[in-house]
Scaffold this motif. Structure first.
Motif, PDB file in Angstrom:
ATOM      1  N   LYS A 113       0.842  -1.210   0.000  1.00 40.09           N
ATOM      2  CA  LYS A 113       0.000   0.000   0.000  1.00 40.09           C
ATOM      3  C   LYS A 113       0.870   1.251   0.000  1.00 40.09           C
ATOM      4  N   LEU A 114       1.938   1.214   0.823  1.00 35.65           N
ATOM      5  CA  LEU A 114       2.855   2.361   0.860  1.00 35.65           C
ATOM      6  C   LEU A 114       3.491   2.578  -0.505  1.00 35.65           C
ATOM      7  N   LYS A 115       3.878   1.477  -1.130  1.00 40.36           N
ATOM      8  CA  LYS A 115       4.504   1.565  -2.459  1.00 40.36           C
ATOM      9  C   LYS A 115       3.528   2.214  -3.446  1.00 40.36           C
ATOM     10  N   ASP A 116       2.278   1.784  -3.389  1.00 35.74           N
ATOM     11  CA  ASP A 116       1.272   2.354  -4.283  1.00 35.74           C
ATOM     12  C   ASP A 116       1.093   3.851  -4.020  1.00 35.74           C
ATOM     13  N   LEU A 117       1.089   4.222  -2.715  1.00 34.99           N
ATOM     14  CA  LEU A 117       0.941   5.636  -2.368  1.00 34.99           C
ATOM     15  C   LEU A 117       2.138   6.441  -2.853  1.00 34.99           C
ATOM     16  N   LEU A 118       3.327   5.896  -2.662  1.00 30.56           N
ATOM     17  CA  LEU A 118       4.532   6.607  -3.085  1.00 30.56           C
ATOM     18  C   LEU A 118       4.563   6.792  -4.593  1.00 30.56           C
ATOM     19  N   GLU A 119       4.070   5.807  -5.302  1.00 33.48           N
ATOM     20  CA  GLU A 119       4.036   5.937  -6.759  1.00 33.48           C
ATOM     21  C   GLU A 119       3.183   7.134  -7.168  1.00 33.48           C
ATOM     22  N   GLY A 120       2.132   7.411  -6.356  1.00 33.26           N
ATOM     23  CA  GLY A 120       1.287   8.576  -6.628  1.00 33.26           C
ATOM     24  C   GLY A 120       2.016   9.881  -6.347  1.00 33.26           C
ATOM     25  N   CYS A 121       2.947   9.847  -5.388  1.00 30.37           N
ATOM     26  CA  CYS A 121       3.686  11.056  -4.998  1.00 30.37           C
ATOM     27  C   CYS A 121       4.873  11.337  -5.918  1.00 30.37           C
ATOM     28  N   ILE A 122       5.426  10.279  -6.498  1.00 32.60           N
ATOM     29  CA  ILE A 122       6.589  10.477  -7.358  1.00 32.60           C
ATOM     30  C   ILE A 122       6.183  11.335  -8.552  1.00 32.60           C
TER      31      ILE A 122
ATOM     32  N   LYS B 262      -3.401  18.186   3.156  1.00 34.79           N
ATOM     33  CA  LYS B 262      -4.732  17.591   3.156  1.00 34.79           C
ATOM     34  C   LYS B 262      -4.755  16.231   2.459  1.00 34.79           C
ATOM     35  N   ASN B 263      -3.984  16.119   1.389  1.00 32.46           N
ATOM     36  CA  ASN B 263      -4.094  14.917   0.566  1.00 32.46           C
ATOM     37  C   ASN B 263      -2.875  14.009   0.546  1.00 32.46           C
ATOM     38  N   CYS B 264      -1.692  14.581   0.719  1.00 31.59           N
ATOM     39  CA  CYS B 264      -0.475  13.769   0.569  1.00 31.59           C
ATOM     40  C   CYS B 264      -0.232  12.931   1.821  1.00 31.59           C
ATOM     41  N   PRO B 265      -0.064  11.637   1.659  1.00 33.39           N
ATOM     42  CA  PRO B 265       0.174  10.778   2.812  1.00 33.39           C
ATOM     43  C   PRO B 265       1.546  10.960   3.432  1.00 33.39           C
ATOM     44  N   LEU B 266       2.442  11.675   2.754  1.00 32.63           N
ATOM     45  CA  LEU B 266       3.803  11.836   3.252  1.00 32.63           C
ATOM     46  C   LEU B 266       3.994  13.104   4.070  1.00 32.63           C
ATOM     47  N   TYR B 267       3.082  14.033   3.971  1.00 33.53           N
ATOM     48  CA  TYR B 267       3.331  15.358   4.521  1.00 33.53           C
ATOM     49  C   TYR B 267       2.468  15.652   5.747  1.00 33.53           C
ATOM     50  N   ASN B 268       3.101  16.122   6.802  1.00 34.44           N
ATOM     51  CA  ASN B 268       2.392  16.507   8.019  1.00 34.44           C
ATOM     52  C   ASN B 268       3.230  17.551   8.745  1.00 34.44           C
ATOM     53  N   PRO B 269       3.290  18.786   8.200  1.00 36.77           N
ATOM     54  CA  PRO B 269       4.161  19.805   8.797  1.00 36.77           C
ATOM     55  C   PRO B 269       3.714  20.170  10.202  1.00 36.77           C
ATOM     56  N   ASP B 270       4.696  20.376  11.054  1.00 42.65           N
ATOM     57  CA  ASP B 270       4.439  20.811  12.434  1.00 42.65           C
ATOM     58  C   ASP B 270       3.477  19.886  13.178  1.00 42.65           C
ATOM     59  N   ASP B 271       3.383  18.676  12.717  1.00 46.94           N
ATOM     60  CA  ASP B 271       2.539  17.675  13.377  1.00 46.94           C
ATOM     61  C   ASP B 271       1.095  18.154  13.531  1.00 46.94           C
ATOM     62  N   LEU B 272       0.578  18.803  12.468  1.00 43.16           N
ATOM     63  CA  LEU B 272      -0.769  19.363  12.524  1.00 43.16           C
ATOM     64  C   LEU B 272      -1.863  18.308  12.633  1.00 43.16           C
TER      65      LEU B 272
ATOM     66  N   PRO C  55      -0.618   9.391  16.534  1.00 43.24           N
ATOM     67  CA  PRO C  55       0.828   9.555  16.348  1.00 43.24           C
ATOM     68  C   PRO C  55       1.285   9.067  14.977  1.00 43.24           C
ATOM     69  N   GLY C  56       2.451   9.570  14.555  1.00 43.36           N
ATOM     70  CA  GLY C  56       3.074   9.061  13.327  1.00 43.36           C
ATOM     71  C   GLY C  56       2.459   9.633  12.078  1.00 43.36           C
ATOM     72  N   PRO C  57       2.718   8.990  10.940  1.00 46.80           N
ATOM     73  CA  PRO C  57       2.195   9.463   9.658  1.00 46.80           C
ATOM     74  C   PRO C  57       0.715   9.095   9.539  1.00 46.80           C
ATOM     75  N   VAL C  58      -0.129   9.964  10.042  1.00 48.20           N
ATOM     76  CA  VAL C  58      -1.551   9.676  10.184  1.00 48.20           C
ATOM     77  C   VAL C  58      -2.216   9.300   8.859  1.00 48.20           C
ATOM     78  N   LEU C  59      -1.896  10.049   7.804  1.00 48.45           N
ATOM     79  CA  LEU C  59      -2.546   9.757   6.526  1.00 48.45           C
ATOM     80  C   LEU C  59      -2.144   8.383   6.001  1.00 48.45           C
ATOM     81  N   LEU C  60      -0.899   7.995   6.260  1.00 49.41           N
ATOM     82  CA  LEU C  60      -0.457   6.655   5.867  1.00 49.41           C
ATOM     83  C   LEU C  60      -1.148   5.607   6.733  1.00 49.41           C
ATOM     84  N   ASN C  61      -1.201   5.883   8.021  1.00 43.71           N
ATOM     85  CA  ASN C  61      -1.829   4.916   8.937  1.00 43.71           C
ATOM     86  C   ASN C  61      -3.297   4.721   8.615  1.00 43.71           C
ATOM     87  N   ASN C  62      -3.961   5.790   8.155  1.00 46.15           N
ATOM     88  CA  ASN C  62      -5.380   5.664   7.809  1.00 46.15           C
ATOM     89  C   ASN C  62      -5.598   4.673   6.676  1.00 46.15           C
TER      90      ASN C  62
END
Ligand code: FES
Length: 148
Positions: A104-113, A121-131, A137-144
């Motif tokens: 799943k992570l690989k598939d998500l990363l392929e979308g980001c490349i 709001k949409n990128c599973p890799l980005y969470n500035p300032d832990d908003l 905890p952690g990469p919430v969008l990825l964990n979802n």
């Protein structure tokens, strides 16, 4: 065959450094006792335990998971074929879950490349300032992605 082994003998038999043996012991994965000369001694079953540790580490199983699994083994005896079957079954399931997550992570990363938006709001890799900290905890969008 010797009933008890020195740390050097264990290291040689297992093909690992003495420091690794001390590390495993520090982590509670193996145990020893002191002889009259105050030298560490290990029961022979430590060889199989270390083999299991090495095999599990090759599978990416964490030392904490190994420790948990070993807690189910009776101490003082060598792990049996049945013990190994039980441990390997549990680890196989863990491995399968991780493979699914990695896919799943690989598939998500392929979308980001090539995207580069890093949209909070949409990128599973980005969470500035832990908003997204309120969501967990952690990469919430990825964990979802786990629940999908
Ligand atoms: S960089 Fe755009 S969605 Fe991740």
């Amino acid at each position: 065959m010797e009933a008890e082994l020195s740390v050097g003998q264990v290291a040689k038999r297992c093909g690992i450094n003495v420091s690794a043996i001390h590390f495993y012991e520090q982590k509670g994965l193996i145990s020893s006792w002191r002889n009259q000369g105050n030298q560490r001694r290990y029961a022979r079953d430590v060889i199989r335990r270390i083999s299991l540790i090495k095999a599990a580490q090759q599978l990416g199983i964490s030392l904490d998971e190994i420790h948990l699994a070993f807690a189910s083994l009776p101490s003082g005896r060598t792990a049996t074929k049945e013990d190994w079957a039980d441990l390997s079954n549990a680890w196989k399931q863990s491995l399968t879950q991780r493979i699914i997550k990695m896919q799943k992570l690989k598939d998500l990363l392929e979308g980001c490349i090539g995207c580069g938006c890093l949209s909070m709001k949409n990128c599973p890799l980005y969470n500035p300032d832990d908003l997204l900290a309120k969501q967990g905890p952690g990469p919430v969008l990825l964990n979802n992605q786990d629940t999908e």
